[in-house]
Design an enzyme around this catalytic site. Sequence first.
Site, PDB file in Angstrom:
ATOM      1  N   SER A 174       0.827  -1.202   0.000  1.00 41.67           N
ATOM      2  CA  SER A 174       0.000   0.000   0.000  1.00 41.67           C
ATOM      3  C   SER A 174       0.866   1.257   0.000  1.00 41.67           C
ATOM      4  O   SER A 174       1.620   1.506   0.928  1.00 41.67           O
ATOM      5  CB  SER A 174      -0.909   0.017   1.235  1.00 41.67           C
ATOM      6  OG  SER A 174      -1.424   1.325   1.430  1.00 41.67           O
ATOM      7  N   GLN A 176      -0.329   4.107   0.289  1.00 45.97           N
ATOM      8  CA  GLN A 176      -0.873   5.038   1.299  1.00 45.97           C
ATOM      9  C   GLN A 176      -0.200   4.817   2.648  1.00 45.97           C
ATOM     10  O   GLN A 176       0.145   5.775   3.336  1.00 45.97           O
ATOM     11  CB  GLN A 176      -2.389   4.876   1.399  1.00 45.97           C
ATOM     12  CG  GLN A 176      -3.096   5.310   0.122  1.00 45.97           C
ATOM     13  CD  GLN A 176      -4.597   5.122   0.195  1.00 45.97           C
ATOM     14  OE1 GLN A 176      -5.128   4.645   1.186  1.00 45.97           O
ATOM     15  NE2 GLN A 176      -5.278   5.505  -0.867  1.00 45.97           N
ATOM     16  N   ASP A 326      -6.118   0.202  -8.884  1.00 46.37           N
ATOM     17  CA  ASP A 326      -7.369   0.931  -9.118  1.00 46.37           C
ATOM     18  C   ASP A 326      -8.024   0.559 -10.452  1.00 46.37           C
ATOM     19  O   ASP A 326      -9.117   1.050 -10.759  1.00 46.37           O
ATOM     20  CB  ASP A 326      -7.114   2.443  -9.084  1.00 46.37           C
ATOM     21  CG  ASP A 326      -6.759   2.907  -7.676  1.00 46.37           C
ATOM     22  OD1 ASP A 326      -7.160   2.226  -6.702  1.00 46.37           O
ATOM     23  OD2 ASP A 326      -6.073   3.930  -7.550  1.00 46.37           O
ATOM     24  N   ARG A 400     -15.149   4.692  -9.182  1.00 45.64           N
ATOM     25  CA  ARG A 400     -14.639   3.811 -10.246  1.00 45.64           C
ATOM     26  C   ARG A 400     -15.661   2.726 -10.629  1.00 45.64           C
ATOM     27  O   ARG A 400     -15.677   2.244 -11.754  1.00 45.64           O
ATOM     28  CB  ARG A 400     -13.306   3.183  -9.832  1.00 45.64           C
ATOM     29  CG  ARG A 400     -12.215   4.232  -9.660  1.00 45.64           C
ATOM     30  CD  ARG A 400     -10.822   3.650  -9.674  1.00 45.64           C
ATOM     31  NE  ARG A 400      -9.899   4.547  -8.995  1.00 45.64           N
ATOM     32  CZ  ARG A 400      -9.377   5.649  -9.524  1.00 45.64           C
ATOM     33  NH1 ARG A 400      -9.670   5.994 -10.760  1.00 45.64           N
ATOM     34  NH2 ARG A 400      -8.551   6.405  -8.826  1.00 45.64           N
TER      35      ARG A 400
HETATM   36  C1  S3P Z   1      -3.041   5.612  -3.690  1.00 47.20           C
HETATM   37  C2  S3P Z   1      -2.725   4.322  -3.364  1.00 47.20           C
HETATM   38  C3  S3P Z   1      -3.628   3.172  -3.589  1.00 47.20           C
HETATM   39  C4  S3P Z   1      -4.776   3.526  -4.528  1.00 47.20           C
HETATM   40  C5  S3P Z   1      -5.364   4.877  -4.252  1.00 47.20           C
HETATM   41  C6  S3P Z   1      -4.305   5.955  -4.362  1.00 47.20           C
HETATM   42  C7  S3P Z   1      -2.066   6.676  -3.395  1.00 47.20           C
HETATM   43  O1  S3P Z   1      -4.172   2.781  -2.338  1.00 47.20           O
HETATM   44  O2  S3P Z   1      -5.786   2.551  -4.469  1.00 47.20           O
HETATM   45  O3  S3P Z   1      -6.403   5.163  -5.166  1.00 47.20           O
HETATM   46  O4  S3P Z   1      -2.225   7.803  -3.916  1.00 47.20           O
HETATM   47  O5  S3P Z   1      -1.120   6.409  -2.638  1.00 47.20           O
HETATM   48  P1  S3P Z   1      -3.357   1.756  -1.390  1.00 47.20           P
HETATM   49  O6  S3P Z   1      -2.042   2.350  -1.171  1.00 47.20           O
HETATM   50  O7  S3P Z   1      -4.122   1.653  -0.112  1.00 47.20           O
HETATM   51  O8  S3P Z   1      -3.341   0.472  -2.162  1.00 47.20           O
END
Ligand code: S3P
Length: 443
Positions: A174, A176, A326, A400
């Site tokens: 992830s 994030q 995504d 989405r």
């Molecule tokens: C993102 C990371 C992804 C993605 C999200 C945007 C980002 O999530 O699904 O739309 O900008 O870091 P995860 O890191 O939880 O997989």
Amino acid sequence: MSHSADPRPMTSRRSGPLKGEAQVPGDKSISHRALILGAMSVGETRITGLLEGQDVLDTARAMAAFGAQVERLGPGEWSVHGVGVGGFAEPEGVIDCGNSGTGVRLIMGAVATTPIAVTFTGDASLSRRPMARVTDPLAQFGADITTREGGRLPITIRGAADPVPLRYRTPVASAQIKSAILLAGLNAPGETVVIEAEPTRDHSERMLAGFGAQIRSETTEEGHVITLTGRPELVAQPVAVPRDPSSAAFPVAAALIVPGSRIRVPGVSRNPTRDGLYVTLLEMGADIAFENPREEGGEPVADLVVRHGPLKGVTVPGERAASMIDEFPILSVIAAFAEGATVMNGVAELRVKESDRIDAMARGLEANGVRVEETRDSMTVHGMTSVPGGGTAVTHLDHRIAMSFLILGLATQNPVAVDDGGPIATSFPDFLPLMQGLGGDLG
Ligand code: S3P
């Protein structure tokens, strides 16, 4: 912004060949990061090509609430006067991140090592999503964090006055989680290290380096290791946001499934950590050319030229999931028109996105006559020569899912309806006029 707007049902119908140029909006991930790093640096950051979707506007509002001067100068053109690393002021109100997992998780990271108290909230979709994956490591920096039952929003963080740096292996792939830790690490002394089993999107690393932080990525036997040195002075930078490959995926998919189509999608990011859909489509036999490859805003970009043609089902390996996380909803729509089955492996994370995307896609495709099999972490779509359509998809506040089913209906025998297209504005406010401009019959 969390709002209980009335649902906006939408429908799409079988359309003639799609033609023309699709100017898709700026990259959502990079837009959030440009605002946050702009707010954490010293001087003025000028941003061009910013995505003006609700998710990003909520992040802009949050940065202003922490004391940054955030100003819209024109379409996609923004100025941020930052307050420096550790300079965030305690906001007067609650920080409402609306529908945005990226917004709330990254901003929680950015405040975790500054001694201010902040309460975060979001809409019904965001309030169902897991946050412990971020609050657990942030607590290890010394932040004091209170969550609702199950680690959900609303969440209050009292940032660490005396933070300690962290060495952390992410339990799931992830960007994030990784980015929240790196942003927290900015105001911790010493080195903060994130280790991930599979590389995830690297926009934070690229942009942090661009703003003058000391950061390095290496592949060791431990995995993909990112090391950041804390307490840099971030220096404001111009940021040119490339167009979003995840948004580009919708017109690209439409051109692939509507007979006779040929479209051009200029200036799309081809960052290898985001490129999995395009790798997969080429394996399926898709006719996509990548013209004028170049660098823009520190990211590789190209102009995509896409033509309709026959497609065959493939198996997408689990190791590729992070680079197209995504894009599985729209891939499952494309797969409905391919010859044979398309198997998507290692996709359990789809169950904790804006909705449970495996469930939402499976139910919606079935309602439109497509056969789907699912397990906890995989989905198989059986392609057919003619897709019936005629069903309504439930979108669960997920932009989405809404866009994927509206694309489906452009090539099915009967119209496809979605119960609520309102959330499309979180990431792609001009989706309808853009698709209509190419010749799509939807609205
Ligand atoms: C993102 C990371 C992804 C993605 C999200 C945007 C980002 O999530 O699904 O739309 O900008 O870091 P995860 O890191 O939880 O997989």
